[in-house]
Design an enzyme around this catalytic site. Structure first.
Site, PDB file in Angstrom:
ATOM      1  N   ASP A 104       0.681  -1.315   0.273  1.00 28.94           N
ATOM      2  CA  ASP A 104      -0.006  -0.549  -0.562  1.00 28.94           C
ATOM      3  C   ASP A 104       0.579   0.849   0.064  1.00 28.94           C
ATOM      4  O   ASP A 104       2.308   1.459   0.167  1.00 28.94           O
ATOM      5  CB  ASP A 104      -0.903  -0.500   1.480  1.00 28.94           C
ATOM      6  CG  ASP A 104      -1.717   1.159   1.699  1.00 28.94           C
ATOM      7  OD1 ASP A 104      -2.560   1.514   0.226  1.00 28.94           O
ATOM      8  OD2 ASP A 104      -1.924   2.069   2.377  1.00 28.94           O
ATOM      9  N   ASP A 106      -0.453   5.222   1.006  1.00 23.95           N
ATOM     10  CA  ASP A 106      -0.278   6.276   2.190  1.00 23.95           C
ATOM     11  C   ASP A 106      -0.951   5.714   3.351  1.00 23.95           C
ATOM     12  O   ASP A 106      -1.256   4.473   3.387  1.00 23.95           O
ATOM     13  CB  ASP A 106      -1.506   6.715   1.253  1.00 23.95           C
ATOM     14  CG  ASP A 106      -1.507   8.008   0.545  1.00 23.95           C
ATOM     15  OD1 ASP A 106      -0.623   9.056   0.865  1.00 23.95           O
ATOM     16  OD2 ASP A 106      -2.500   7.409  -0.934  1.00 23.95           O
TER      17      ASP A 106
END
Length: 306
Positions: A104, A106
């Protein structure tokens, strides 16, 4: 007679006092044994007093936080772990496919703030503490009055150890970036943190799917039908609710955590350990018990196989 009654009244109190003293002595003796066996590290002490967060909310009784320790280089799966993949083409000399690590963006690798709303004191404190940061222009879906695309200005902080983490993981695994962010924002950001092109594939919001429980879910089946050697690292565990046995939940990262050590001290040892497994899912199930965690949050188990 009165003296006898008085003596009988004092006897239980005296016994209680002696028991209390013995319990105190036993308590201090256990502390002494702990000191003799090995004084805990500062990291462990902080963990004990609650200043250090686990990988996920430890209030769920089925969830086992990942300790900050180096894992053995090779270890067989615990007998209680589910056996999911029985690939007869894989022999015991570790001649199996390269691990695929889906990351991922953020709050996992970086944290980003709208520059105009970021207090100067936050930026200065984070920079002085050693956090690497950069300012970025990204294209928004919104339009200006003239109809031209709106440009947003954001300040991005890299998670401590990010570059070293990507360098080491890219040597043992194929890296995939999978973000629910829009490409206009995420693409220039990833260009800045991955100049060496270590990510072989980048997936953005259009690659996510919506379920009846959550939006922007990351379905790993778009990468491979056989997920024995695929893991996903995300600060939002609901992102991998379709493949709970492949997920690694991590602590969300923010600019207020300049001494965060999740990438190098927690995730890196685990991923190195998983790179030596024929099937990563029994190991991850035994460590996190994510299917049960989802069930406790009202989401039934997906169609995975034991």
């Amino acid at each position: 007679m009165a003296e006898l009654a008085q003596a009988e009244g004092y006897a239980p109190r005296s016994l209680q006092i002696w028991r209390t003293l013995l319990n105190c002595l036993a308590f201090f003796f256990r502390i002494f044994l702990q000191i003799v066996r090995g004084t805990p590290s500062m990291t462990q002490v902080l963990s004990y007093i609650g200043l250090r967060r686990p990988l996920l909310d430890s209030s769920s009784p089925s969830f086992k936080p990942l300790p900050v320790v180096e894992l053995p280089q090779r270890d067989s799966s615990p007998p209680t772990a589910p056996r999911i993949c029985d690939n007869k083409d894989i022999d015991d000399d570790l001649s199996f496919e390269k691990l695929t690590v889906v990351l991922d963006l953020d709050e996992t690798l970086v944290c980003a703030y709208e520059t105009s709303s970021l207090p100067a004191i936050v930026r200065n404190q984070a920079t002085e503490a050693g956090l690497k940061s950069f300012d970025l222009e990204c294209i928004s879906l919104d339009k200006e009055c003239e109809g031209t695309p709106k440009v947003n200005y954001v300040t991005v902080f890299e998670r401590p150890g990010l570059q070293e983490f990507l360098n080491q993981i890219s040597e043992i695994a194929d890296l995939v970036l999978f973000t629910a962010g829009l490409e206009g924002y995420a693409r220039p950001l990833v260009d800045r943190i991955d100049v060496e092109k270590r990510f072989g594939l980048r997936l953005y919001r259009p690659s996510t799917i919506s379920t009846e429980y959550r939006e922007h879910v990351k379905d790993l089946s778009c990468l491979s039908k056989d997920l024995c050697r695929t893991v996903i690292v995300d600060n939002n565990p609901f992102s991998f609710l379709l493949q709970p046995l492949n997920g690694i939940p991590c602590i969300p990262f923010s600019a207020g955590q300049p001494f965060d050590e999740q990438l190098l001290e927690v995730l890196l040892p685990l991923l190195k350990h998983l790179s030596l497994q024929k099937d990563v899912r029994p190991v991850l199930y035994e460590r996190f018990h994510m299917p049960e965690w989802f069930q406790k949050h009202g989401i039934p188990a997906s169609d995975y196989k034991f």
